[in-house]
Design a protein around this motif. Structure first.
Motif, mmCIF file in Angstrom:
data_model
loop_
_atom_site.group_PDB
_atom_site.id
_atom_site.type_symbol
_atom_site.label_atom_id
_atom_site.label_comp_id
_atom_site.label_asym_id
_atom_site.label_seq_id
_atom_site.Cartn_x
_atom_site.Cartn_y
_atom_site.Cartn_z
ATOM 1 N N ARG A 1 -9.505 35.297 -27.695
ATOM 2 C CA ARG A 1 -8.781 35.473 -28.959
ATOM 3 C C ARG A 1 -7.357 35.965 -28.713
ATOM 4 O O ARG A 1 -6.416 35.575 -29.411
ATOM 5 C CB ARG A 1 -9.520 36.457 -29.873
ATOM 6 C CG ARG A 1 -10.702 35.856 -30.598
ATOM 7 C CD ARG A 1 -11.164 36.771 -31.722
ATOM 8 N NE ARG A 1 -11.563 38.083 -31.229
ATOM 9 C CZ ARG A 1 -12.780 38.388 -30.809
ATOM 10 N NH1 ARG A 1 -13.733 37.471 -30.826
ATOM 11 N NH2 ARG A 1 -13.065 39.604 -30.386
ATOM 12 N N ASN A 2 -7.194 36.833 -27.740
ATOM 13 C CA ASN A 2 -5.861 37.349 -27.458
ATOM 14 C C ASN A 2 -4.933 36.278 -26.905
ATOM 15 O O ASN A 2 -3.749 36.232 -27.245
ATOM 16 C CB ASN A 2 -5.955 38.541 -26.500
ATOM 17 C CG ASN A 2 -6.273 39.820 -27.228
ATOM 18 O OD1 ASN A 2 -5.532 40.252 -28.104
ATOM 19 N ND2 ASN A 2 -7.399 40.430 -26.908
ATOM 20 N N PHE A 3 -5.468 35.412 -26.065
ATOM 21 C CA PHE A 3 -4.678 34.260 -25.627
ATOM 22 C C PHE A 3 -4.231 33.453 -26.848
ATOM 23 O O PHE A 3 -3.059 33.063 -26.965
ATOM 24 C CB PHE A 3 -5.514 33.361 -24.709
ATOM 25 C CG PHE A 3 -5.378 33.667 -23.244
ATOM 26 C CD1 PHE A 3 -4.158 33.524 -22.591
ATOM 27 C CD2 PHE A 3 -6.470 34.099 -22.506
ATOM 28 C CE1 PHE A 3 -4.028 33.794 -21.239
ATOM 29 C CE2 PHE A 3 -6.355 34.384 -21.151
ATOM 30 C CZ PHE A 3 -5.135 34.229 -20.512
ATOM 31 N N LEU B 1 -14.351 37.914 -36.196
ATOM 32 C CA LEU B 1 -12.998 38.105 -35.668
ATOM 33 C C LEU B 1 -12.380 36.779 -35.241
ATOM 34 O O LEU B 1 -11.183 36.552 -35.419
ATOM 35 C CB LEU B 1 -13.034 39.076 -34.493
ATOM 36 C CG LEU B 1 -13.396 40.525 -34.850
ATOM 37 C CD1 LEU B 1 -13.672 41.332 -33.597
ATOM 38 C CD2 LEU B 1 -12.286 41.173 -35.664
ATOM 39 N N SER B 2 -13.207 35.887 -34.694
ATOM 40 C CA SER B 2 -12.701 34.570 -34.301
ATOM 41 C C SER B 2 -12.319 33.742 -35.525
ATOM 42 O O SER B 2 -11.300 33.044 -35.528
ATOM 43 C CB SER B 2 -13.749 33.834 -33.463
ATOM 44 O OG SER B 2 -13.986 34.513 -32.234
ATOM 45 N N GLY C 1 -0.138 45.179 -33.618
ATOM 46 C CA GLY C 1 -0.736 44.441 -32.507
ATOM 47 C C GLY C 1 -2.105 44.889 -32.087
ATOM 48 O O GLY C 1 -2.578 44.513 -31.032
ATOM 49 N N LEU C 2 -2.775 45.731 -32.879
ATOM 50 C CA LEU C 2 -4.081 46.218 -32.472
ATOM 51 C C LEU C 2 -5.128 45.117 -32.500
ATOM 52 O O LEU C 2 -5.305 44.443 -33.497
ATOM 53 C CB LEU C 2 -4.528 47.356 -33.412
ATOM 54 C CG LEU C 2 -5.905 47.961 -33.117
ATOM 55 C CD1 LEU C 2 -5.900 48.621 -31.755
ATOM 56 C CD2 LEU C 2 -6.280 48.955 -34.187
ATOM 57 N N GLU C 3 -5.821 44.965 -31.395
ATOM 58 C CA GLU C 3 -6.961 44.042 -31.352
ATOM 59 C C GLU C 3 -8.185 44.814 -31.776
ATOM 60 O O GLU C 3 -8.506 45.860 -31.216
ATOM 61 C CB GLU C 3 -7.141 43.484 -29.935
ATOM 62 C CG GLU C 3 -8.393 42.694 -29.747
ATOM 63 C CD GLU C 3 -8.457 41.510 -30.674
ATOM 64 O OE1 GLU C 3 -9.555 41.198 -31.152
ATOM 65 O OE2 GLU C 3 -7.424 40.893 -30.948
ATOM 66 N N VAL C 4 -8.876 44.331 -32.792
ATOM 67 C CA VAL C 4 -9.964 45.116 -33.364
ATOM 68 C C VAL C 4 -11.328 44.731 -32.812
ATOM 69 O O VAL C 4 -12.331 45.236 -33.285
ATOM 70 C CB VAL C 4 -9.980 44.968 -34.900
ATOM 71 C CG1 VAL C 4 -8.705 45.485 -35.481
ATOM 72 C CG2 VAL C 4 -10.209 43.518 -35.287
ATOM 73 N N ALA C 5 -11.363 43.848 -31.842
ATOM 74 C CA ALA C 5 -12.649 43.461 -31.306
ATOM 75 C C ALA C 5 -13.265 44.586 -30.497
ATOM 76 O O ALA C 5 -12.569 45.412 -29.960
ATOM 77 C CB ALA C 5 -12.491 42.235 -30.408
#
Length: 288
Positions: free
Chosen positions: A180-182, A215-216, A284-288
């Motif tokens: 997901r980050n990519f 999330l995806s 920019g927080l990734e919540v996974a």
């Protein structure tokens, strides 16, 4: 296996033996989105550590507790847990994990420079270790997130590629998060086809995990919006899955994505942006 280990510990009558199974149970429950259950398990593990003066496992328990409190948006308590864990931790690899968690909390508060400094310190702490690949993967992913949030997209991709080189295979627990980050960085760069490829991979990996799938779908909604496609179905899927998992922060992000689809509805758009702004995602927080 974890439940069995705890049952054996309870049967032994020695409450010390419950500390590690409870900590591991809390980790699994958090990853499955069972935040209330995770909080109960980790609070009980912390209580036992403190009662028996078990400082070494207490450091790990506090760090894991901080992650749960952060997901529950109890950020002040999360910060206290991370700070206490860092003070207790002597092992450099575990200390690096705690510092990474503290950095992500700073990100959620918009304190990007402090977060970047903390992550770079953590990266350097692990640089010479020959057994820190898992911790390095997490730190590189976090650096990829922060670099994207400050507009350094080349550095973001470089760190994500360094993380990918350490995953080994798709069984790694950070595999979906990394894909997901990519996609997120590639979206900003206008590389929609490549972003979709990584999102498709994330969907394959998260098929049996509602929280990860939600999330995806959130990222799919963003990509659809950027590509000029109808994002409503993707966001509806995200909402259904994330609401079932009580993923509050990610649901706030769904609100903003919907608001961006309603540019003529100023009130709805403003409400969505305000909900989104407090979630940390704008930083920019990734919540996974």
């Amino acid at each position: 296996a974890i439940s069995q280990a705890r049952a054996q510990a309870v049967a032994s009558g020695d409450e010390r033996l419950e500390i590690e199974p409870l900590n591991l149970l809390g980790i699994v429950q958090r990853r499955q989105g069972q935040l209330k259950a995770a909080l109960e398990s980790l609070e009980r593990s912390r209580e036992l550590c403190e009662r028996f003066n078990e400082n070494e496992p207490l450091a790990a328990v506090l760090s894991n507790l901080g992650l749960v409190l952060q997901r529950l948006e109890r950020r002040s308590e999360a910060a206290q847990a991370f700070q206490a864990a860092a003070r207790l931790q002597r092992d450099p690899i575990t200390r690096a994990r705690v510092l990474n968690n503290a950095a992500m909390l700073l990100v959620s508060q918009g304190r990007m420079r402090e977060a970047l400094n903390t992550l770079e310190e953590t990266r350097d702490l692990l640089e010479d270790s020959t057994s820190a690949s898992n911790a390095q993967l997490v730190v590189y992913t976090s650096l990829g997130n922060v670099m994207r949030s400050i507009g350094n997209y080349v550095a973001s991709l470089e760190y994500l590629q360094r993380a990918a080189a350490l995953t080994g295979d798709d069984q790694h627990y950070k595999a979906e998060d990394l894909q997901r980050n990519f996609a997120r960085t590639l979206m900003v760069l206008g590389r929609g086809d490549s972003a979709q490829m990584h999102l498709d991979h994330a969907f394959q990996l998260s098929a049996s995990n509602p929280s990860e799938s939600g999330l995806s779908w959130l990222q799919q909604g963003r990509l659809d919006t950027l590509a000029g496609r109808d994002a409503s179905q993707a966001l509806l899927m995200a909402e259904r899955l994330l609401r079932a998992e009580e993923h509050t922060v990610a649901l706030q992000q769904v609100d903003l994505e919907r608001a961006l689809l309603e540019p003529l509805n100023a009130k709805a758009s403003l409400e969505g942006v305000l909900k989104y702004a407090i979630s940390g995602e704008l930083h920019g927080l990734e919540v996974a």
